[in-house]
Write an enzyme that holds these catalytic residues in place. Sequence first.
Site, short mmCIF file in Angstrom:
data_model
loop_
_atom_site.label_atom_id
_atom_site.label_comp_id
_atom_site.label_asym_id
_atom_site.label_seq_id
_atom_site.Cartn_x
_atom_site.Cartn_y
_atom_site.Cartn_z
N MET A 286 -2.09 0.61 -6.87
CA MET A 286 -3.55 0.77 -6.85
C MET A 286 -4.25 -0.46 -7.40
SD MET A 286 -4.07 4.73 -7.98
CE MET A 286 -3.18 4.61 -9.51
N TYR B 293 2.37 3.57 -4.28
CA TYR B 293 1.18 2.85 -3.86
C TYR B 293 0.62 2.07 -5.05
CZ TYR B 293 -3.47 1.69 -2.26
OH TYR B 293 -4.59 0.99 -1.93
N HIS C 260 -3.08 -2.54 -0.63
CA HIS C 260 -4.11 -3.16 0.18
C HIS C 260 -4.55 -4.47 -0.45
CE1 HIS C 260 -4.63 1.04 1.60
NE2 HIS C 260 -4.98 0.46 2.75
N ALA D 202 -3.75 -13.88 -2.98
CA ALA D 202 -3.06 -12.65 -3.37
C ALA D 202 -1.97 -12.33 -2.37
CB ALA D 202 -4.05 -11.49 -3.45
#
Lengths: 864, 170
Positions: free
Chosen positions: B82, B80, B121, B129
Site C-alpha cells: 500500500m 499488496y 501501483h 519509482a
Amino acid sequence: MAPSGIPPKRALPSKESTLFKELLNLYESRQLKKGLKTADQILKKFPEHGETVCMKGLILTHMGRREEGIDLVKKGVRLDLTSHIVWHVFGLIQKGEKNYEEALKSYTQALKFDKENMNILRDAAHLQTQLRLFDGLVDTRHTLLKLRPNLRQNWIGLAVAYHLNGSIDEAKKVLEHYESTLKNIPDYDVEHSEVLLYHIRLLEDLGLYQEAVSLLDVNAKSRAIIDRTAIMEYRARLLTKLGEHDEAEQTWHALIEQNPDSYEYFRGYFSNRSIDLDNITKETRLKAVESLREFSSQLPRAAAPRRLALDVAVGDEFKALAEPYLFSGLDKGIPSLFADIKALYRDDEKQHAIASIVEALRERLSSQPQSNSSESEPPTTYLWTLYFLAQHYSHISDHQRALQLLDLALEHTPTLPELLMYKARVLKRLGDPFGAARSMDEARVLDLQDRFLNTKCAKYRLRAGLEEEAQEVLGLFTKKDASSPAADLEDMQSLLFLTEDADAQKRNGAYGLALKKYHAVQKVFNEVEDDQYDFHGYSLRRFTLNIYLNLIPWEDHLRSHPAYIHTAIAAAQIYIELHDDPSLATKASSSSHLSEAEKKAKKKAKKAAQKSQEEAKKAATQAASTNEDKGLEPTAPKDDDPTGTKLLEHAGALDRAWKLLSPLVTLAEDNIDAQLVIYDVAVRRSKYLQAAKALKQAKSLDADHPELHLRLVDFRQRVSSLPQIPPEPIGSVVKGAIAELIPDEVSLETYNSQYVQRHSTSGKAVLASGKVLQKLNTPIAEVESALFGALNPEVVLDIPTAIDVLELLKNVKSERAEEFRNACDVKFVSSTVFKSPKELAEMRLKAFATAAGEEEQTKPEEAS
Amino acid sequence: MSSLPHSQPRISFASLTPNNLGTVRKLNSVLFPIKYSEKFYQDILLPETEDFCKLVYYNDIPVGTICCRLETTDGITKLYLMTMGVLAPYRSRGLGSQSLKQVITAAATHLAPKIDSIYLHVQISNGAAKTFYERHGFKELAVHENYYKKLVPHDAWILERKIEGVEEQA
C-alpha cells in the site's frame, strides 16, 4: 497460682491465668479470631480484668474494628494503671497513630512497672530516635546492653546512640570493647565487615587517620572487610588526609580505572594533588588540563575526564577540547548534550566559543549535498545540530531564532519528539501556554507509550489551566481501579503532579482545591518522615550502619526539598490573602459561586466516598469472619472536605500557614522568597521578633530585592500604627531592628521614590514601588502612572511581572487595566496570556494535537 | 575543519502498535499527497500483517514506513504494497531497499497462507519509482487507467513480483 506481689484485681485463677498466656501467644502469632474468643472467655468471669480488656481492644483494632478497640484499650488502662501490659498496649496504639511523643510517654510508664522488658525497651529506643531524644536513647541502649551483653546488636545500638548524641569518642570506645570480645567470626561476614567500616569512619571523623588506615589495612588483608570498593575509597581518602600523596594517587588512579565516569574519584584524585577542581587557579589550571587529557587518551570511552576538562580549560585550549566533545555528542545524537554543557555558559567566552563551533558545523552541514557518499555526515547529525542550536538561542532569550531553527528541523524530520518538546518549551517562554500545550501533545501522540511525554503533556496542560484535560492524559498511565487519576497520583506521592495541579488551581482562583493539593504535598513529606521509623530497628538488626547514619541527617533536612519549599510558600500566600480579605473565603465557599472545577471535584469526591463506604461495609462484614490483620495504623479517614472549603475558613488560616512555614526558618535560610513569606505570616500573627528576623535574613541575601522593599515599608508602617508598642524587652528590640532595616529619618514616600529611582530599569522594582504607593494611600492616578512606567522601552519587563502588574491594576479597580492588557498584548508579540477572556476561550482549543472533524477519504488511494 | 569521525549509521525496523501509530500518521502526512482513512490505520495493525507493516529507523529516529495488506481471491493470496516512503533527507541510503527486502523475505517464509506474489501501483509519472521496483525483481503487469481520482496523471502502472516460497523441508 498467682505469684505474690500482684495486685488482687490483676490476679487470675490458674485456669484463666493459662488462658491469658495463651491470649498473649495468639496475639503474637496474629491468630486474631482465636485470640478474641480467648479474651472473651476470660472476660466472661472477670469483666474488669484490665490487661485482658486491653488485649481484646488491641485485637479488635488489628481486625479493623478500630473505634471499639481503642475504647476498650482506654478502659483497660483505667482498670489497671500499674500494669506494664496495659501501658504497652496503649503505646502500641499511639505508635500506630504516629503519635510518637504520647507513645513514648506510655512506654516510659510501662517501664516503670517492668524495668527490664526487652521489647518495651527496644520500642522505646526507636521512639527516642524518631523524636531525636538522644540523651534518653543512650540511657535506654545502656540498659539493653546490660541486660543482654551477648547480643551483638546491643553493642552496636549503644555505639550508634553515642554517635547520634555527638559523643563520637564514646562510640569508638564501645566499638573497641565490642570487637575485643568477638570470637570465631565466620568468613565473609557482611555484618562484621560493616561494623569495621563504621569503626574506621569513626576514626576518620575523630581525625585519627593513621589509626584508621592501620585498622583498614589489617582487616582488608585478613578479608574481614569484604567490600572491595569501599576499602579502596576509604584508603584513597584517608591517605590523602594523611599526606601520603604518592600512595594515595595510586589508589585514586585504580579507582578511576574501575569507574572512569565517577566525578567524585576525579575530584579526589586532584585534591590529593592539591588541585581543587571547583576552584581552579592560574597555577593549577595547566596541570589539571594536562592530566585530564592524559586520562582522556587512556580511557577512550570515558566521558567524565573530557567533560571536566571543559570546566577547567580556557581560551584556545577550551576551543580545541570543546570541538571534538560537541561533534561526538551531535554525531551520536545525545539528546541531553545541551543540558550537559549548559553549565559552561556562566562563562561568556565559553558560551561564544560553543555557539561559533556549532554554528560553523550547521553551516557546513546545511550546504552539504544530500547524497549517500560514505564521507558525508549522516542526516541525523544535522538534525541534532539544529536541535542544539535551538536550545542555545532560547537559552540566550532569542526565542524567535530558536523557533525558526526548530521549524527547519521539523521540516527535515517531523518525527523526533524532542523537537516538538523543545518547541513547546520555547512557546511557553514566549507566553503562549496554549501553543506550548499543543506542541507537547503533538510530541505525545508520536509515542503513546512514553510516560515521560505523557507527564510533560499533562504538566503543560496544567500550565495552560486545562485541569480536566490534563487528568485525561494522566489517566492513560494511572491505575484503572483508582477512583480518579488524581487520587492514584496522590497515592503514588507524585510531587510533580500535586505541585503543578495545585499551582494551576491557584491560578484559576480555586483556592480551596489548591490548598487541598498543597496540603497533600505536606502529607507526602510527613509520610517520608514517618517511614524512617522502621529503619531504627532494621538498620541495627542488619548492621547497615553507614548508610543509616547518612539517612538520619538527610531526614532532618527533608523539608529543604524544593517541592516542599515551593508548596509551603504558595499555600502560605493563599492563607495571607484569605486573612487580609476574609470575603474571599465566603465568596469561594458559597455554592452558587462554585467554579466548574470545584463542582466536578465535589461530584468526584461524592463518588469516591460512596465507593469507600461500600468497601467499608464489605470490610465490616468480612472483619467478623476473617483473621485478616489490618495493622495498627488508622486507615485514611473519609475525605469530608473534598473542595477544601474548611481550609478557606478565616479562623486558623495563619496558624495553618505557620505550620507549613516553620521548618523553612532554618531549612530555607538562603531562599529569599521563603524568608519574605515567613515575614508576611509572622507579622500578621503579631510575632514581631520573628518578622524582624526574617527581614534581616532576607536583607542579607539581597538587600535590593523588590519584594523586600515592599516588606520593609510594610513593617515600619505596621509597627508605627500599633496602638502600643510591644512589651519590653521585645519593644526595643523591634524598634532597633526597624531602625537598622530602614532609615528612620526619611518618610516612606521619599524612601519609595528613592528606591524606584535607583532601579528605574527594573520591571519588578516598578511593580514593587506601585504596591508601596497603593499601601501609602496614594491617589489611584499616581499609582497607575507609576505602574505604566513598566511599559517604558528602557524598562526590562518579563511576562510574569507584567501579569502581576495587570493583576494589581485590576485589584485597585483601575480603569486603565484594559489599556495595560492591550499594551502588553502588543509588546509580547507571541504571547497569548494578555488576550481578552473571549479570545482566550478560543485559544483553549488550540491546545490539542488532534483537532476534530478532519476530512476522511473513504477509499484509500495508495501512492508509492 | 576536518571531517567528523562519525559512527556507522544504524538501520532498524519496528512493528506497528497502537502506540506508535501517531508516528506513522505523521510520516504519511508528509510523505504522501493522500490522506489515509481510519480503515487503513486499523488494517495495518492486524496481527497477520505484522511482518509486512514496519516503521523504519535511522540512527534510532523513525524516518520511513512500509505497509502492506494481504488479499486473497480464489484461494490465491497476494501481498499488496500500500505505502512505502522515506523522508527526503534519508533517501539514497538504502533504507527503501532494505525495507523492501525485509518484506519480501518475510513473504517468502510465510506459510499460512502461502503468498503467491507481491504487487503495487505506481503513478505513471514516477519513473524513478518504477526503476527502483524493477531493480528488486518487479515487472510491469498492466496500466490501471484512472486509478487516481484526485491526482494527475490519473493512471498507474501495476507492478508485480512473484514470491519464491522457501520449500518446506521434506
